[in-house]
Design an enzyme around this catalytic site. Sequence first.
Site, mmCIF file in Angstrom:
data_model
loop_
_atom_site.group_PDB
_atom_site.id
_atom_site.type_symbol
_atom_site.label_atom_id
_atom_site.label_comp_id
_atom_site.label_asym_id
_atom_site.label_seq_id
_atom_site.Cartn_x
_atom_site.Cartn_y
_atom_site.Cartn_z
ATOM 1 N N LYS A 213 18.093 -51.296 50.967
ATOM 2 C CA LYS A 213 17.952 -50.898 52.466
ATOM 3 C C LYS A 213 17.506 -52.244 53.153
ATOM 4 C CE LYS A 213 18.714 -46.241 52.039
ATOM 5 N NZ LYS A 213 18.299 -44.894 51.638
ATOM 6 N N LYS B 214 28.568 -47.358 45.699
ATOM 7 C CA LYS B 214 28.527 -45.627 45.172
ATOM 8 C C LYS B 214 28.841 -44.712 46.124
ATOM 9 C CE LYS B 214 24.158 -44.033 45.733
ATOM 10 N NZ LYS B 214 23.499 -42.741 45.661
ATOM 11 N N LYS C 63 25.821 -39.919 50.027
ATOM 12 C CA LYS C 63 26.091 -38.831 51.263
ATOM 13 C C LYS C 63 25.575 -39.363 52.634
ATOM 14 C CE LYS C 63 22.365 -36.157 49.328
ATOM 15 N NZ LYS C 63 21.140 -37.043 49.312
HETATM 16 P P1 ATP Z 1 21.515 -41.235 50.329
HETATM 17 O O1 ATP Z 1 23.164 -41.761 50.710
HETATM 18 O O2 ATP Z 1 20.892 -40.495 51.355
HETATM 19 O O3 ATP Z 1 20.733 -42.180 49.564
HETATM 20 P P2 ATP Z 1 22.815 -40.057 47.762
HETATM 21 O O4 ATP Z 1 24.146 -39.578 47.945
HETATM 22 O O5 ATP Z 1 22.678 -41.431 47.115
HETATM 23 O O6 ATP Z 1 22.082 -40.100 49.192
HETATM 24 P P3 ATP Z 1 20.399 -38.934 46.574
HETATM 25 O O7 ATP Z 1 19.881 -37.767 47.309
HETATM 26 O O8 ATP Z 1 19.559 -40.324 46.550
HETATM 27 O O9 ATP Z 1 21.959 -39.025 46.897
HETATM 28 O O10 ATP Z 1 20.603 -38.465 44.878
HETATM 29 C C1 ATP Z 1 20.609 -37.163 44.413
HETATM 30 C C2 ATP Z 1 20.858 -37.225 42.955
HETATM 31 O O11 ATP Z 1 22.446 -37.552 42.977
HETATM 32 C C3 ATP Z 1 20.241 -38.413 42.199
HETATM 33 O O12 ATP Z 1 20.028 -38.184 41.090
HETATM 34 C C4 ATP Z 1 21.246 -39.516 42.317
HETATM 35 O O13 ATP Z 1 20.966 -40.603 41.504
HETATM 36 C C5 ATP Z 1 22.567 -38.810 42.124
HETATM 37 N N1 ATP Z 1 23.509 -39.382 42.773
HETATM 38 C C6 ATP Z 1 23.806 -40.022 43.966
HETATM 39 N N2 ATP Z 1 24.816 -40.671 44.243
HETATM 40 C C7 ATP Z 1 25.265 -40.490 43.126
HETATM 41 C C8 ATP Z 1 26.865 -40.872 42.686
HETATM 42 N N3 ATP Z 1 27.545 -41.662 43.604
HETATM 43 N N4 ATP Z 1 26.990 -41.023 41.353
HETATM 44 C C9 ATP Z 1 26.200 -40.222 40.392
HETATM 45 N N5 ATP Z 1 25.261 -39.714 40.865
HETATM 46 C C10 ATP Z 1 24.822 -39.849 41.993
#
Ligand code: ATP
Length: 331
Positions: free
Chosen positions: A111, A195, A198
């Site tokens: 970030k 990755k 969201k």
């Molecule tokens: P942000 O974009 O706000 O960081 P995010 O999509 O990365 O959100 P988190 O809330 O950080 O989601 O993650 C929730 C859970 O989902 C965590 O256990 C994270 O490791 C898992 N996760 C998030 N993105 C992925 C992905 N692309 N593949 C597998 N697991 C994921």
Amino acid sequence: MKRMLSGIKPTGRVTLGNYIGAIKPFVSYQDEYEMIVFVANLHSMTVYQEPKDLRKNTKDLIALYLAAGLDPQKVTLFLQSDVLEHAQLGWYLGCMVSMGELSRMTQYKDKASKIGKNESIGAGIFNYPSLMNADILMYDPDYVPVGEDQKQHCELARDIAERFNNRYSETFKLPEPIVPKVGGRIMDLQDPTKKMSKSDETGKGCIYILDDINVSKKKIMSAVTDSDNKIIYDVKNKPGISNLLTIYSILSEKSIPELEKQYENSGYGTFKKDLAEVVGQELQKIHDRYQEIIQGDYIDTVLNEGAQTARRIARKKLAKVERKMGITIKK
Ligand code: ATP
Ligand code: LTN
């Protein structure tokens, strides 16, 4: 029963990455482990959240946990902000971690590296792991199931637990992160080197669980692959097709070699069409349950009960911590 704990931030619409990397594994663990699952809404505040979106995303995330199959009879499900002890323990643990340790966290570094010249970075992002340490250590879990990106934070929680135990005597269990062997890092469908996330700005390469199913199917059909038209798992040279194989494997419960064999004489078109169907069917099941859950007071009831259970554990733990640290002066 061994205990497991995990949380997801309500920072946007839940993606297929969250579902495969986190929610689906939680559901599969609930019969074997004592599960504690929460919505990390305090953590979501490190980035500005539009209040009405935050409310909707929070409610949807709880509904999705339930629609995906988490059973509140077996799992303690709660909202992080309902258990005030998290923030308090987060402060104590934040006083035990060094700036060096926090600045080595890749989530923070990523970030920080993307921040523009005249922008500033919130202190919440830097301190984020201390609150996460509190979320985890509060409940003495044996395991913390997370996606690949969160492994480093869980390892920090272990280090801090050890530090606390050495300084004040045995208090916290040392948790172990569990990352799914397949599906711990689902990639963006338009840029399979990053990755699926969201909070992605365009969302073009993200499948959102609650989106219209035809939109999601189209995103599978237009996923970036390569030009050699062979369905082979090779992350380095064929990241796009490897990502699709991972998704297919998890949703169909067929192994990747099995899928490679099944599609050895087919091209990407057929493969993607079949995968779009598999994704569509999985999403349809979730949509149907989501519609039932989102109405009425069911979610409120689940959250109230979950918070009560979580608070009982958290109060006891915090009292112990405060006694050991000398914060409490009463005998
Ligand atoms: P942000 O974009 O706000 O960081 P995010 O999509 O990365 O959100 P988190 O809330 O950080 O989601 O993650 C929730 C859970 O989902 C965590 O256990 C994270 O490791 C898992 N996760 C998030 N993105 C992925 C992905 N692309 N593949 C597998 N697991 C994921
Ligand atoms: N940091 C995690 C969310 C999270 C979490 C936790 C996960 C907050 N507290 C405790 C496991 C255990 C994330 O960004 N996905």
